[in-house]
Design a protein around this motif. Structure first.
Motif, PDB file in Angstrom:
ATOM      1  N   GLU A 112       0.829  -1.198   0.000  1.00  0.00           N
ATOM      2  CA  GLU A 112       0.000   0.000   0.000  1.00  0.00           C
ATOM      3  C   GLU A 112       0.871   1.258   0.000  1.00  0.00           C
ATOM      4  O   GLU A 112       0.622   2.199  -0.754  1.00  0.00           O
ATOM      5  CB  GLU A 112      -0.918   0.003   1.222  1.00  0.00           C
ATOM      6  N   LEU A 113       1.893   1.272   0.829  1.00  0.00           N
ATOM      7  CA  LEU A 113       2.750   2.445   0.936  1.00  0.00           C
ATOM      8  C   LEU A 113       3.414   2.791  -0.384  1.00  0.00           C
ATOM      9  O   LEU A 113       3.484   3.952  -0.787  1.00  0.00           O
ATOM     10  CB  LEU A 113       3.818   2.208   2.004  1.00  0.00           C
ATOM     11  N   TYR A 114       3.862   1.763  -1.100  1.00  0.00           N
ATOM     12  CA  TYR A 114       4.599   2.047  -2.316  1.00  0.00           C
ATOM     13  C   TYR A 114       3.744   2.266  -3.549  1.00  0.00           C
ATOM     14  O   TYR A 114       4.265   2.436  -4.641  1.00  0.00           O
ATOM     15  CB  TYR A 114       5.643   0.953  -2.559  1.00  0.00           C
ATOM     16  N   GLY A 115       2.436   2.286  -3.343  1.00  0.00           N
ATOM     17  CA  GLY A 115       1.586   2.764  -4.413  1.00  0.00           C
ATOM     18  C   GLY A 115       1.923   4.220  -4.733  1.00  0.00           C
ATOM     19  O   GLY A 115       1.864   4.655  -5.880  1.00  0.00           O
ATOM     20  N   TYR A 116       2.295   4.979  -3.695  1.00  0.00           N
ATOM     21  CA  TYR A 116       2.679   6.378  -3.887  1.00  0.00           C
ATOM     22  C   TYR A 116       4.024   6.494  -4.600  1.00  0.00           C
ATOM     23  O   TYR A 116       4.234   7.396  -5.411  1.00  0.00           O
ATOM     24  CB  TYR A 116       2.765   7.082  -2.531  1.00  0.00           C
ATOM     25  N   ALA A 117       4.933   5.583  -4.291  1.00  0.00           N
ATOM     26  CA  ALA A 117       6.267   5.644  -4.895  1.00  0.00           C
ATOM     27  C   ALA A 117       6.211   5.389  -6.391  1.00  0.00           C
ATOM     28  O   ALA A 117       6.999   5.944  -7.156  1.00  0.00           O
ATOM     29  CB  ALA A 117       7.188   4.638  -4.225  1.00  0.00           C
ATOM     30  N   ARG A 118       5.261   4.569  -6.825  1.00  0.00           N
ATOM     31  CA  ARG A 118       5.152   4.284  -8.255  1.00  0.00           C
ATOM     32  C   ARG A 118       4.850   5.551  -9.039  1.00  0.00           C
ATOM     33  O   ARG A 118       5.385   5.763 -10.125  1.00  0.00           O
ATOM     34  CB  ARG A 118       4.075   3.233  -8.528  1.00  0.00           C
ATOM     35  N   ALA A 119       3.978   6.384  -8.512  1.00  0.00           N
ATOM     36  CA  ALA A 119       3.636   7.631  -9.204  1.00  0.00           C
ATOM     37  C   ALA A 119       4.867   8.504  -9.367  1.00  0.00           C
ATOM     38  O   ALA A 119       5.082   9.112 -10.422  1.00  0.00           O
ATOM     39  CB  ALA A 119       2.550   8.373  -8.428  1.00  0.00           C
ATOM     40  N   ALA A 120       5.695   8.561  -8.329  1.00  0.00           N
ATOM     41  CA  ALA A 120       6.922   9.348  -8.411  1.00  0.00           C
ATOM     42  C   ALA A 120       7.886   8.746  -9.427  1.00  0.00           C
ATOM     43  O   ALA A 120       8.578   9.467 -10.154  1.00  0.00           O
ATOM     44  CB  ALA A 120       7.584   9.427  -7.039  1.00  0.00           C
ATOM     45  N   ALA A 121       7.928   7.411  -9.492  1.00  0.00           N
ATOM     46  CA  ALA A 121       8.818   6.737 -10.437  1.00  0.00           C
ATOM     47  C   ALA A 121       8.412   7.018 -11.875  1.00  0.00           C
ATOM     48  O   ALA A 121       9.261   7.303 -12.731  1.00  0.00           O
ATOM     49  CB  ALA A 121       8.826   5.229 -10.175  1.00  0.00           C
ATOM     50  N   THR A 122       7.118   6.952 -12.157  1.00  0.00           N
ATOM     51  CA  THR A 122       6.660   7.201 -13.529  1.00  0.00           C
ATOM     52  C   THR A 122       6.882   8.664 -13.911  1.00  0.00           C
ATOM     53  O   THR A 122       7.166   8.972 -15.070  1.00  0.00           O
ATOM     54  CB  THR A 122       5.179   6.823 -13.703  1.00  0.00           C
ATOM     55  N   ALA A 123       6.780   9.563 -12.927  1.00  0.00           N
ATOM     56  CA  ALA A 123       7.045  10.970 -13.207  1.00  0.00           C
ATOM     57  C   ALA A 123       8.514  11.205 -13.558  1.00  0.00           C
ATOM     58  O   ALA A 123       8.847  12.165 -14.256  1.00  0.00           O
ATOM     59  CB  ALA A 123       6.656  11.828 -12.001  1.00  0.00           C
ATOM     60  N   ARG A 124       9.386  10.308 -13.081  1.00  0.00           N
ATOM     61  CA  ARG A 124      10.818  10.397 -13.371  1.00  0.00           C
ATOM     62  C   ARG A 124      11.196   9.678 -14.664  1.00  0.00           C
ATOM     63  O   ARG A 124      12.371   9.604 -15.019  1.00  0.00           O
ATOM     64  CB  ARG A 124      11.615   9.798 -12.209  1.00  0.00           C
ATOM     65  N   GLY A 125      10.217   9.110 -15.362  1.00  0.00           N
ATOM     66  CA  GLY A 125      10.488   8.483 -16.653  1.00  0.00           C
ATOM     67  C   GLY A 125      10.573   6.976 -16.638  1.00  0.00           C
ATOM     68  O   GLY A 125      10.791   6.362 -17.690  1.00  0.00           O
ATOM     69  N   TYR A 126      10.387   6.352 -15.493  1.00  0.00           N
ATOM     70  CA  TYR A 126      10.354   4.890 -15.433  1.00  0.00           C
ATOM     71  C   TYR A 126       8.965   4.410 -15.829  1.00  0.00           C
ATOM     72  O   TYR A 126       7.957   5.073 -15.547  1.00  0.00           O
ATOM     73  CB  TYR A 126      10.680   4.393 -14.022  1.00  0.00           C
ATOM     74  N   VAL A 127       8.891   3.243 -16.463  1.00  0.00           N
ATOM     75  CA  VAL A 127       7.586   2.742 -16.881  1.00  0.00           C
ATOM     76  C   VAL A 127       6.871   2.001 -15.761  1.00  0.00           C
ATOM     77  O   VAL A 127       5.663   1.780 -15.836  1.00  0.00           O
ATOM     78  CB  VAL A 127       7.704   1.811 -18.118  1.00  0.00           C
ATOM     79  N   ASP A 128       7.604   1.620 -14.723  1.00  0.00           N
ATOM     80  CA  ASP A 128       6.960   0.886 -13.633  1.00  0.00           C
ATOM     81  C   ASP A 128       7.889   0.814 -12.434  1.00  0.00           C
ATOM     82  O   ASP A 128       9.075   1.176 -12.513  1.00  0.00           O
ATOM     83  CB  ASP A 128       6.584  -0.523 -14.089  1.00  0.00           C
ATOM     84  N   LEU A 129       7.325   0.314 -11.349  1.00  0.00           N
ATOM     85  CA  LEU A 129       8.047   0.040 -10.120  1.00  0.00           C
ATOM     86  C   LEU A 129       7.577  -1.330  -9.676  1.00  0.00           C
ATOM     87  O   LEU A 129       6.392  -1.524  -9.398  1.00  0.00           O
ATOM     88  CB  LEU A 129       7.703   1.108  -9.086  1.00  0.00           C
ATOM     89  N   GLU A 130       8.460  -2.302  -9.651  1.00  0.00           N
ATOM     90  CA  GLU A 130       8.065  -3.694  -9.392  1.00  0.00           C
ATOM     91  C   GLU A 130       8.527  -4.158  -8.023  1.00  0.00           C
ATOM     92  O   GLU A 130       9.626  -3.822  -7.589  1.00  0.00           O
ATOM     93  CB  GLU A 130       8.684  -4.627 -10.433  1.00  0.00           C
TER      94      GLU A 130
END
Length: 227
Positions: A112-130
């Motif tokens: 649940e916590l890292y649902g927020y981190a994924r948004a930051a990752a995609t904003a930085r140009g990554y396609v996903d956070l696994e």
């Protein structure tokens, strides 16, 4: 199932840290990387197993451990997290990877916590956070197949074996774009000796398993690359 399968939620990593900490209870070390042409560091046996999966994935171009830290927020606190890996696929897309024990993910509700981190990752140009846990990493026969493929690169390979297998592939692909491991062994006239050369060809992307969820035995069907 290929290593491309993506997790939907993430687990939290530690704050920015150095690789190979030798902390009590942690297994750390180095493994050679065929994709990177260098040694790769890992901080746990689970990370080492994950490395076997991406080393054997023909869709992965390269990867690196401990990429630049990612800043993100859950709306209440701000974080600066260094993930375990950044992976670059052959189509040039990049994604972050975190490797965590499943018990830790469940206990701390890290998905649940890292649902927020994924948004930051995609904003930085990554396609996903696994997020990868032992449930995904150590699923058999995928990990066993990966270990076979990776270990084949360190073995001795005779030129005569290569030529015999290449001739077998050329002969079979005149009427089909695939063959079983047994068919390749028989066509090469090398018998059991052909097996490791076939595994090497899989490692190099010359032969591609049609179904990555089955063991690499005589019944496994392989597709010829470039067909």
């Amino acid at each position: 199932m290929s290593v491309q399968a993506r997790a939907k939620h993430m687990g939290r990593s530690d704050a920015t840290r150095k690789v190979v900490t030798y902390r009590s209870g942690h297994f750390t070390g180095f493994v050679p990387s065929r994709k990177n042409g260098d040694m790769v560091q890992y901080e746990s046996i689970l990370e080492r197993d994950y490395i076997q999966l991406i080393e054997s994935d023909p869709g992965v171009l390269k990867y690196s451990e401990q990429p630049n830290a990612l800043r993100w927020s859950d709306g209440e606190r701000s974080y600066k997290t260094t993930f375990d890996f950044v992976v670059t696929r052959r189509n040039k897309t990049r994604y972050l990877v975190e490797v965590k024990p499943l018990a830790k993910v469940i206990e701390h509700r890290l998905d649940e916590l890292y649902g927020y981190a994924r948004a930051a990752a995609t904003a930085r140009g990554y396609v996903d956070l696994e997020l990868w846990t032992e449930r995904e990493i150590r699923a058999m026969p995928r990990l066993g197949n990966a270990e076979l493929i990776v270990s084949s690169e360190t073995g001795f390979s005779e030129r005569a074996f290569k030529l015999a297998l290449n001739d077998a592939v050329t002969s079979i692909r005149r009427h089909s774009d695939r063959a079983s491991i047994r068919e390749l062994r028989v066509a090469s006239n090398l018998g059991q000796a052909a097996y490791w050369q076939i595994i090497r060809m899989i490692a190099r992307g010359q032969l591609i398993p049609v179904d990555a969820t089955v063991p690499l035995d005589d019944r496994a069907i392989l597709r010829f690359a470039g067909g």
